[in-house]
Design an enzyme around this catalytic site. Sequence first.
Site, mmCIF file in Angstrom:
data_model
loop_
_atom_site.group_PDB
_atom_site.id
_atom_site.type_symbol
_atom_site.label_atom_id
_atom_site.label_comp_id
_atom_site.label_asym_id
_atom_site.label_seq_id
_atom_site.Cartn_x
_atom_site.Cartn_y
_atom_site.Cartn_z
ATOM 1 N N ILE A 188 0.844 -1.206 0.000
ATOM 2 C CA ILE A 188 0.000 0.000 0.000
ATOM 3 C C ILE A 188 0.873 1.248 0.000
ATOM 4 O O ILE A 188 0.643 2.185 -0.761
ATOM 5 C CB ILE A 188 -0.936 0.014 1.238
ATOM 6 N N HIS A 222 -13.805 1.559 7.418
ATOM 7 C CA HIS A 222 -12.952 0.457 6.943
ATOM 8 C C HIS A 222 -13.466 -0.053 5.589
ATOM 9 O O HIS A 222 -13.634 -1.265 5.392
ATOM 10 C CB HIS A 222 -12.905 -0.678 7.975
ATOM 11 N N ARG A 250 -4.452 -0.293 10.502
ATOM 12 C CA ARG A 250 -5.285 -0.845 11.562
ATOM 13 C C ARG A 250 -5.385 0.210 12.657
ATOM 14 O O ARG A 250 -4.397 0.900 12.968
ATOM 15 C CB ARG A 250 -4.655 -2.118 12.151
ATOM 16 N N GLU A 282 -13.242 -0.874 16.623
ATOM 17 C CA GLU A 282 -13.872 -0.999 15.328
ATOM 18 C C GLU A 282 -14.930 -2.088 15.408
ATOM 19 O O GLU A 282 -14.606 -3.182 15.900
ATOM 20 C CB GLU A 282 -12.812 -1.375 14.293
HETATM 21 O O1 LIG Z 1 -8.336 -4.659 6.051
HETATM 22 C C1 LIG Z 1 -8.449 -5.447 5.174
HETATM 23 C C2 LIG Z 1 -7.462 -6.461 4.877
HETATM 24 O O2 LIG Z 1 -6.543 -6.652 5.692
HETATM 25 O O3 LIG Z 1 -7.566 -7.104 3.824
#
Ligand SMILES: O=CC(=O)O
Length: 309
Positions: free
Chosen positions: A140, A270, A222, A251
């Site tokens: 990411i 999320h 997270r 969450e």
């Molecule tokens: O949060 C989503 C994942 O870890 O795929």
Amino acid sequence: MTATPIALGPNHTPLLEQAITGAGGELADPADARALIWNAGPEGFPERLPENIEWVQLFSAGVEEWFDTPVFDRHPNVLFTSAAGAFAGTVAEHALMLLLAGVRALPEHLAAHSWRRQELGRSIGTLRNATVAVVGAGGIGRELIALLAPLGSRVIAVNRSGTPIDLPGVVETLPAQRLPEVWSRTDHVVIAAPATPGTRHLLGKAELAQLKSHSWVVNIARGTLVDTDALVEALRAGTIGGAGLDVTDPEPLPEGHPLWDLPNALVTPHDSNPPQLRTVAFAEHVAENVSRFTKGRELIARIDVAAGY
Ligand SMILES: O=CC(=O)O
């Protein structure tokens, strides 16, 4: 070439079946399969896998909840892969959206009911020449860096080893243990690191105190990586610019939680990787790994059990 027997569970979908068979696999029962594609969380996962299973593909990018189960300990000879990287594009896009929304003062503009041009304009900043710390430069993080570079941001990338991230826009890569240096040097922070015991509350009161009054904090990793109470305090006091959060701790974020109402907090539930995008991206990831498995090549997103992700 004979097809490789692969089990799919717990949910059979035509898309995943096609991903498996199109990549050189054939659907099989777990008792006869060499691999298991598991498209759900830990609940319902077999207590003991048949001996013939060599590889298990899990469904999420972050796998911390699997570390709360005995699955890895019980199957030391099985290779587990996560979906890390599979959703990186959509999550990075969401992170950029939250960061831009914050820096360009979208929340204030959305709340306005009159043409307060001078006042609203004063809150607008820019990512051009801004230093952005990307904490966790994995899949990411790297996708995000590629989006930030054309905007002219100067990225400080932080990864576990400090191995330089050779991407345009990265001015420096630091190892995780030098994270304490980052807070006072950066304009904005994006958290994209996995949740492990070592990353819990990596952004807490002391770290928030070193950020700038215009700093935006974006978390798409997270919720537990940020100390929520300390963040709420900083947002209330206005000692940072704001926070864009796709993940929270707790969450789901309960109704009535201060983060819902703070004007400088932007919360999405999320959903940076919503089901309609996840399904397709996961099928592509499965096809890639099944193809590699059938050819005896190294799989992508292998879980490092010792490292915890
Ligand atoms: O949060 C989503 C994942 O870890 O795929």
